[in-house]
Design a protein around this motif. Structure first.
Motif, PDB file in Angstrom:
ATOM      1  N   ASN A 167      -2.070   1.687   2.983  1.00 41.56           N
ATOM      2  CA  ASN A 167      -1.803   1.607   1.479  1.00 41.56           C
ATOM      3  C   ASN A 167      -1.392   0.133   1.464  1.00 41.56           C
ATOM      4  O   ASN A 167      -1.891  -0.505   0.452  1.00 41.56           O
ATOM      5  CB  ASN A 167      -0.396   2.283   1.573  1.00 41.56           C
ATOM      6  CG  ASN A 167      -0.653   3.542   1.362  1.00 41.56           C
ATOM      7  OD1 ASN A 167      -1.759   4.143   1.123  1.00 41.56           O
ATOM      8  ND2 ASN A 167       0.424   4.557   1.760  1.00 41.56           N
ATOM      9  N   ASN A 168      -0.866  -0.721   2.343  1.00 38.99           N
ATOM     10  CA  ASN A 168      -0.381  -1.932   1.877  1.00 38.99           C
ATOM     11  C   ASN A 168      -1.859  -3.109   1.862  1.00 38.99           C
ATOM     12  O   ASN A 168      -1.695  -3.819   0.969  1.00 38.99           O
ATOM     13  CB  ASN A 168       0.221  -2.596   3.210  1.00 38.99           C
ATOM     14  CG  ASN A 168       2.028  -2.189   2.882  1.00 38.99           C
ATOM     15  OD1 ASN A 168       2.121  -1.805   1.940  1.00 38.99           O
ATOM     16  ND2 ASN A 168       2.662  -2.596   4.005  1.00 38.99           N
ATOM     17  N   ILE A 169      -2.740  -2.636   2.837  1.00 37.62           N
ATOM     18  CA  ILE A 169      -3.892  -3.414   2.610  1.00 37.62           C
ATOM     19  C   ILE A 169      -4.648  -3.294   1.154  1.00 37.62           C
ATOM     20  O   ILE A 169      -5.093  -4.117   0.505  1.00 37.62           O
ATOM     21  CB  ILE A 169      -4.703  -3.153   3.704  1.00 37.62           C
ATOM     22  CG1 ILE A 169      -4.133  -3.744   5.073  1.00 37.62           C
ATOM     23  CG2 ILE A 169      -6.223  -3.764   3.689  1.00 37.62           C
ATOM     24  CD1 ILE A 169      -4.937  -3.329   6.327  1.00 37.62           C
ATOM     25  N   GLY A 170      -4.619  -1.828   0.890  1.00 41.33           N
ATOM     26  CA  GLY A 170      -5.316  -1.723  -0.382  1.00 41.33           C
ATOM     27  C   GLY A 170      -4.407  -2.270  -1.640  1.00 41.33           C
ATOM     28  O   GLY A 170      -4.869  -2.645  -2.500  1.00 41.33           O
ATOM     29  N   LYS A 171      -3.122  -2.336  -1.417  1.00 46.17           N
ATOM     30  CA  LYS A 171      -2.388  -2.746  -2.389  1.00 46.17           C
ATOM     31  C   LYS A 171      -2.134  -4.348  -2.586  1.00 46.17           C
ATOM     32  O   LYS A 171      -2.259  -4.746  -3.820  1.00 46.17           O
ATOM     33  CB  LYS A 171      -0.838  -1.943  -2.535  1.00 46.17           C
ATOM     34  CG  LYS A 171      -0.444  -1.100  -3.339  1.00 46.17           C
ATOM     35  CD  LYS A 171       0.802  -0.370  -2.820  1.00 46.17           C
ATOM     36  CE  LYS A 171       2.199  -1.082  -2.682  1.00 46.17           C
ATOM     37  NZ  LYS A 171       3.141  -0.171  -2.589  1.00 46.17           N
ATOM     38  N   HIS A 172      -2.132  -4.637  -1.650  1.00 43.08           N
ATOM     39  CA  HIS A 172      -1.617  -6.413  -1.473  1.00 43.08           C
ATOM     40  C   HIS A 172      -2.758  -7.499  -0.915  1.00 43.08           C
ATOM     41  O   HIS A 172      -2.447  -8.461  -1.153  1.00 43.08           O
ATOM     42  CB  HIS A 172      -0.328  -6.441  -0.449  1.00 43.08           C
ATOM     43  CG  HIS A 172       0.605  -5.530  -0.898  1.00 43.08           C
ATOM     44  ND1 HIS A 172       1.409  -5.569  -2.117  1.00 43.08           N
ATOM     45  CD2 HIS A 172       1.146  -4.563  -0.386  1.00 43.08           C
ATOM     46  CE1 HIS A 172       2.233  -4.656  -2.305  1.00 43.08           C
ATOM     47  NE2 HIS A 172       2.170  -4.150  -1.015  1.00 43.08           N
ATOM     48  N   ALA A 173      -3.822  -6.741  -0.006  1.00 40.73           N
ATOM     49  CA  ALA A 173      -4.484  -7.614   0.676  1.00 40.73           C
ATOM     50  C   ALA A 173      -5.713  -8.407   0.049  1.00 40.73           C
ATOM     51  O   ALA A 173      -5.823  -9.496   0.513  1.00 40.73           O
ATOM     52  CB  ALA A 173      -4.902  -7.170   2.268  1.00 40.73           C
ATOM     53  N   ARG A 174      -6.310  -7.714  -0.721  1.00 42.12           N
ATOM     54  CA  ARG A 174      -7.731  -8.236  -1.111  1.00 42.12           C
ATOM     55  C   ARG A 174      -8.615  -8.555   0.037  1.00 42.12           C
ATOM     56  O   ARG A 174      -9.159  -9.751   0.012  1.00 42.12           O
ATOM     57  CB  ARG A 174      -7.360  -9.376  -2.068  1.00 42.12           C
ATOM     58  CG  ARG A 174      -6.570  -8.979  -3.474  1.00 42.12           C
ATOM     59  CD  ARG A 174      -6.624  -9.977  -4.436  1.00 42.12           C
ATOM     60  NE  ARG A 174      -6.280 -11.497  -4.001  1.00 42.12           N
ATOM     61  CZ  ARG A 174      -4.845 -11.661  -3.928  1.00 42.12           C
ATOM     62  NH1 ARG A 174      -4.029 -10.700  -4.342  1.00 42.12           N
ATOM     63  NH2 ARG A 174      -4.627 -12.790  -3.457  1.00 42.12           N
ATOM     64  N   ALA A 175      -8.421  -7.665   0.986  1.00 43.64           N
ATOM     65  CA  ALA A 175      -9.179  -8.058   2.331  1.00 43.64           C
ATOM     66  C   ALA A 175     -10.599  -7.687   2.054  1.00 43.64           C
ATOM     67  O   ALA A 175     -11.215  -6.953   1.212  1.00 43.64           O
ATOM     68  CB  ALA A 175      -8.594  -7.370   3.432  1.00 43.64           C
ATOM     69  N   THR A 176     -11.632  -8.216   3.068  1.00 43.83           N
ATOM     70  CA  THR A 176     -12.923  -7.856   3.116  1.00 43.83           C
ATOM     71  C   THR A 176     -13.126  -7.016   4.578  1.00 43.83           C
ATOM     72  O   THR A 176     -14.113  -6.179   4.555  1.00 43.83           O
ATOM     73  CB  THR A 176     -13.974  -9.017   2.935  1.00 43.83           C
ATOM     74  OG1 THR A 176     -13.676  -9.733   4.022  1.00 43.83           O
ATOM     75  CG2 THR A 176     -13.830  -9.452   1.561  1.00 43.83           C
ATOM     76  N   GLN A 177     -12.130  -7.352   5.318  1.00 39.81           N
ATOM     77  CA  GLN A 177     -12.505  -6.653   6.599  1.00 39.81           C
ATOM     78  C   GLN A 177     -11.140  -5.937   7.261  1.00 39.81           C
ATOM     79  O   GLN A 177     -10.039  -6.714   7.010  1.00 39.81           O
ATOM     80  CB  GLN A 177     -12.784  -7.584   7.730  1.00 39.81           C
ATOM     81  CG  GLN A 177     -14.336  -7.939   7.563  1.00 39.81           C
ATOM     82  CD  GLN A 177     -14.752  -9.075   8.538  1.00 39.81           C
ATOM     83  OE1 GLN A 177     -13.898  -9.303   9.251  1.00 39.81           O
ATOM     84  NE2 GLN A 177     -15.974  -9.300   8.334  1.00 39.81           N
ATOM     85  N   VAL A 178     -11.373  -4.845   7.596  1.00 36.91           N
ATOM     86  CA  VAL A 178     -10.112  -4.316   8.235  1.00 36.91           C
ATOM     87  C   VAL A 178     -10.386  -3.734   9.434  1.00 36.91           C
ATOM     88  O   VAL A 178     -11.405  -3.262   9.757  1.00 36.91           O
ATOM     89  CB  VAL A 178      -9.578  -2.979   7.419  1.00 36.91           C
ATOM     90  CG1 VAL A 178      -8.330  -2.249   8.036  1.00 36.91           C
ATOM     91  CG2 VAL A 178      -9.224  -3.392   6.076  1.00 36.91           C
ATOM     92  N   ARG A 179      -9.405  -3.801  10.611  1.00 36.66           N
ATOM     93  CA  ARG A 179      -9.777  -3.317  11.793  1.00 36.66           C
ATOM     94  C   ARG A 179      -8.588  -2.326  12.327  1.00 36.66           C
ATOM     95  O   ARG A 179      -7.453  -2.976  12.451  1.00 36.66           O
ATOM     96  CB  ARG A 179      -9.831  -4.375  12.910  1.00 36.66           C
ATOM     97  CG  ARG A 179     -10.452  -4.094  14.040  1.00 36.66           C
ATOM     98  CD  ARG A 179     -10.540  -5.344  15.038  1.00 36.66           C
ATOM     99  NE  ARG A 179     -11.339  -5.184  16.061  1.00 36.66           N
ATOM    100  CZ  ARG A 179     -10.985  -4.994  17.206  1.00 36.66           C
ATOM    101  NH1 ARG A 179      -9.497  -4.567  17.439  1.00 36.66           N
ATOM    102  NH2 ARG A 179     -11.682  -4.847  18.351  1.00 36.66           N
TER     103      ARG A 179
END
Ligand SMILES: Nc1ncnc2c1ncn2[C@@H]1O[C@H](COP(=O)(O)OP(=O)(O)O)[C@@H](O)[C@H]1O
Ligand SMILES: [Mg+2]
Length: 256
Positions: A167-179
């Protein structure tokens, strides 16, 4: 000599005072922990109850509504009913969408997968769903344990922590990769969720002016410590964020 004695008495008193204050602090920390433990329990039970309710009443009523409507459209008298049929027909996808929404709610509240099949299929489902919503993010999954290597009582915390981390990654991270990785290292079970997104320095001045701490991080930490593990959060602006929860696999925790 007399002065020295007086000084000694005074310091002893001071030490006793400090001990009492420390004991009071420890006591209130223990009380806080018990309260959080109970709060998490109450919240889980409540989520379970709402999930059941969403499934049994909301989901069931929507399905019945859809069935009746399809039946009605099917049995409309041919004459003059084309437009009515079309209007009614346009309601079906809306109901279908709402059924899907209710199912998603039910799954978020308490995924039946977790109770029926276990933590590994549930984590795979979480990453697939995340991947589907955030289609530009690549989610890598490294589940290097067998289902039976994960103690039963750690499955719910592992699920909730991963859910909040995503949830945090979706909300705050603007990431391109998650592991996401769940692995066993010697006598430890490690859950790591890492992203390559914006990151944050929670102690530094780089936080946005309107930033307010949420409760997600502290609940993740509490869930980990209450289940006997330790939690860490590491984040660097521009470099990404990592949460790690690890639990010792001792006799009482392990299934060996
Ligand atoms: N993966 C992440 N990437 C960037 N920032 C994050 C990440 N996870 C947490 N944060 C930061 O930490 C803060 C605290 O997170 P949390 O306690 O879950 O609260 P909330 O998500 O409700 O804001 C967030 O507001 C956000 O600024
Ligand atoms: Mg959060």
């Amino acid at each position: 000599m007399g002065g020295k004695t007086a000084f000694l008495v005074f310091s002893l008193e001071e030490v006793t005072d400090r001990q009492a204050a420390e004991e009071a602090l420890r006591k209130s920390e223990r009380q806080l922990r018990t309260l959080t433990d109970q709060l998490i329990d109450v919240q889980e039970n409540e989520r379970k109850r709402i999930a059941r309710e969403v499934h049994d009443s909301l989901g069931a009523s929507l399905s019945a509504l859809k069935y009746k409507l399809e039946d009605l459209i099917h049995n409309l008298p041919q004459k003059d009913s084309r437009q009515i049929g079309e209007t009614l027909g346009s309601l079906i996808p809306i109901i279908q969408e709402t059924i899907g929404e209710a199912r998603r709610m039910q799954n978020d509240l308490r995924p039946p997968l977790l109770d029926d099949l276990g933590i590994l299929p549930t984590l795979s489902w979480l990453s697939r769903r995340f991947q589907k919503i955030y289609s530009r993010v690549t989610v890598e999954q490294h589940l290097e344990v067998r289902e039976e290597d994960v103690p039963e009582r750690l499955k719910l915390p592992i699920f909730r922590i991963t859910q909040e981390a995503l949830n945090n990654i979706g909300k705050h991270a603007r990431a391109t990769q998650v592991r996401i990785s769940l692995s066993r290292e010697q006598k430890k079970l490690n859950l790591v969720v890492r992203d390559n997104g914006a990151g944050i320095n929670l102690k530094g001045p780089s936080k946005p002016a309107d930033w307010l701490p949420g409760i997600g991080l502290s609940v993740m930490k509490e869930r980990t410590t209450l289940s006997g593990g330790s939690f860490s959060f590491e984040s660097h602006p521009g470099k990404g964020t990592m949460i790690e929860a690890s639990w010792p696999l001792n006799k009482e925790n392990s299934v060996e």
